[in-house]
Design a protein around this motif. Sequence first.
Motif, PDB file in Angstrom:
ATOM      1  N   LYS A  57       0.827  -1.227   0.000  1.00 58.29           N
ATOM      2  CA  LYS A  57       0.000   0.000   0.000  1.00 58.29           C
ATOM      3  C   LYS A  57       0.859   1.276   0.000  1.00 58.29           C
ATOM      4  O   LYS A  57       0.630   2.201   0.765  1.00 58.29           O
ATOM      5  N   HIS A  58       1.840   1.323  -0.903  1.00 58.42           N
ATOM      6  CA  HIS A  58       2.772   2.444  -0.910  1.00 58.42           C
ATOM      7  C   HIS A  58       2.129   3.785  -1.264  1.00 58.42           C
ATOM      8  O   HIS A  58       2.608   4.824  -0.810  1.00 58.42           O
ATOM      9  N   ALA A  59       1.068   3.816  -2.051  1.00 61.46           N
ATOM     10  CA  ALA A  59       0.425   5.095  -2.390  1.00 61.46           C
ATOM     11  C   ALA A  59      -0.149   5.742  -1.127  1.00 61.46           C
ATOM     12  O   ALA A  59       0.051   6.937  -0.880  1.00 61.46           O
ATOM     13  N   THR A  60      -0.849   4.960  -0.317  1.00 64.49           N
ATOM     14  CA  THR A  60      -1.410   5.496   0.922  1.00 64.49           C
ATOM     15  C   THR A  60      -0.302   5.879   1.895  1.00 64.49           C
ATOM     16  O   THR A  60      -0.367   6.926   2.544  1.00 64.49           O
ATOM     17  N   LYS A  61       0.740   5.062   1.984  1.00 67.42           N
ATOM     18  CA  LYS A  61       1.869   5.393   2.858  1.00 67.42           C
ATOM     19  C   LYS A  61       2.524   6.698   2.402  1.00 67.42           C
ATOM     20  O   LYS A  61       2.939   7.515   3.231  1.00 67.42           O
ATOM     21  N   HIS A  62       2.613   6.892   1.087  1.00 70.65           N
ATOM     22  CA  HIS A  62       3.176   8.134   0.539  1.00 70.65           C
ATOM     23  C   HIS A  62       2.342   9.333   0.987  1.00 70.65           C
ATOM     24  O   HIS A  62       2.894  10.343   1.418  1.00 70.65           O
ATOM     25  N   PHE A  63       1.014   9.213   0.916  1.00 70.40           N
ATOM     26  CA  PHE A  63       0.148  10.303   1.372  1.00 70.40           C
ATOM     27  C   PHE A  63       0.392  10.604   2.853  1.00 70.40           C
ATOM     28  O   PHE A  63       0.565  11.761   3.240  1.00 70.40           O
ATOM     29  N   HIS A  64       0.418   9.587   3.694  1.00 71.80           N
ATOM     30  CA  HIS A  64       0.606   9.810   5.131  1.00 71.80           C
ATOM     31  C   HIS A  64       1.975  10.415   5.439  1.00 71.80           C
ATOM     32  O   HIS A  64       2.092  11.260   6.336  1.00 71.80           O
ATOM     33  N   ARG A  65       2.979  10.030   4.681  1.00 70.35           N
ATOM     34  CA  ARG A  65       4.338  10.535   4.898  1.00 70.35           C
ATOM     35  C   ARG A  65       4.501  11.970   4.394  1.00 70.35           C
ATOM     36  O   ARG A  65       5.160  12.788   5.040  1.00 70.35           O
ATOM     37  N   THR A  66       3.904  12.295   3.244  1.00 70.33           N
ATOM     38  CA  THR A  66       4.161  13.578   2.585  1.00 70.33           C
ATOM     39  C   THR A  66       3.000  14.556   2.635  1.00 70.33           C
ATOM     40  O   THR A  66       3.195  15.745   2.377  1.00 70.33           O
ATOM     41  N   GLN A  67       1.795  14.050   2.885  1.00 68.06           N
ATOM     42  CA  GLN A  67       0.564  14.847   2.801  1.00 68.06           C
ATOM     43  C   GLN A  67       0.268  15.308   1.371  1.00 68.06           C
ATOM     44  O   GLN A  67      -0.493  16.250   1.165  1.00 68.06           O
ATOM     45  N   HIS A  68       0.837  14.649   0.349  1.00 73.60           N
ATOM     46  CA  HIS A  68       0.470  14.913  -1.045  1.00 73.60           C
ATOM     47  C   HIS A  68      -0.913  14.304  -1.235  1.00 73.60           C
ATOM     48  O   HIS A  68      -1.058  13.078  -1.162  1.00 73.60           O
ATOM     49  N   PRO A  69      -1.945  15.097  -1.504  1.00 75.30           N
ATOM     50  CA  PRO A  69      -3.317  14.620  -1.385  1.00 75.30           C
ATOM     51  C   PRO A  69      -3.898  13.838  -2.559  1.00 75.30           C
ATOM     52  O   PRO A  69      -4.857  13.100  -2.372  1.00 75.30           O
ATOM     53  N   VAL A  70      -3.373  13.992  -3.776  1.00 75.59           N
ATOM     54  CA  VAL A  70      -4.062  13.433  -4.942  1.00 75.59           C
ATOM     55  C   VAL A  70      -3.191  12.428  -5.695  1.00 75.59           C
ATOM     56  O   VAL A  70      -2.028  12.703  -6.012  1.00 75.59           O
TER      57      VAL A  70
END
Length: 90
Positions: free
Chosen positions: A55-68
């Motif tokens: 689930k790297h896309a969701t982990k990326h969001f949580h780590r960076t706060q990049h929303p889309v």
Amino acid sequence: MAQQKLCSELASLSDIKQPQALVCDECIKTGSSWVHLRTCQECGGTHCCDSSPNKHATKHFHRTQHPVMASAEPGERWVWCYVHEEMAEY
């Protein structure tokens, strides 16, 4: 974007970033596999979806706060906002 009321994160998209390669770099590093790919619309990184083991896309969001994220799958034309849990086709 489609004619619907969109959250500010989706409404502010002007161009959809396409993946540089159809791989999840994080999965490649760990020797893991993925199911589907998503491309971050802020930094352009491509990550695996929530159906994938890591689930790297969701982990990326949580780590960076990049929303889309946009689907990086050939033939799919949609974006997802993690903040508002909203999807839109383009």
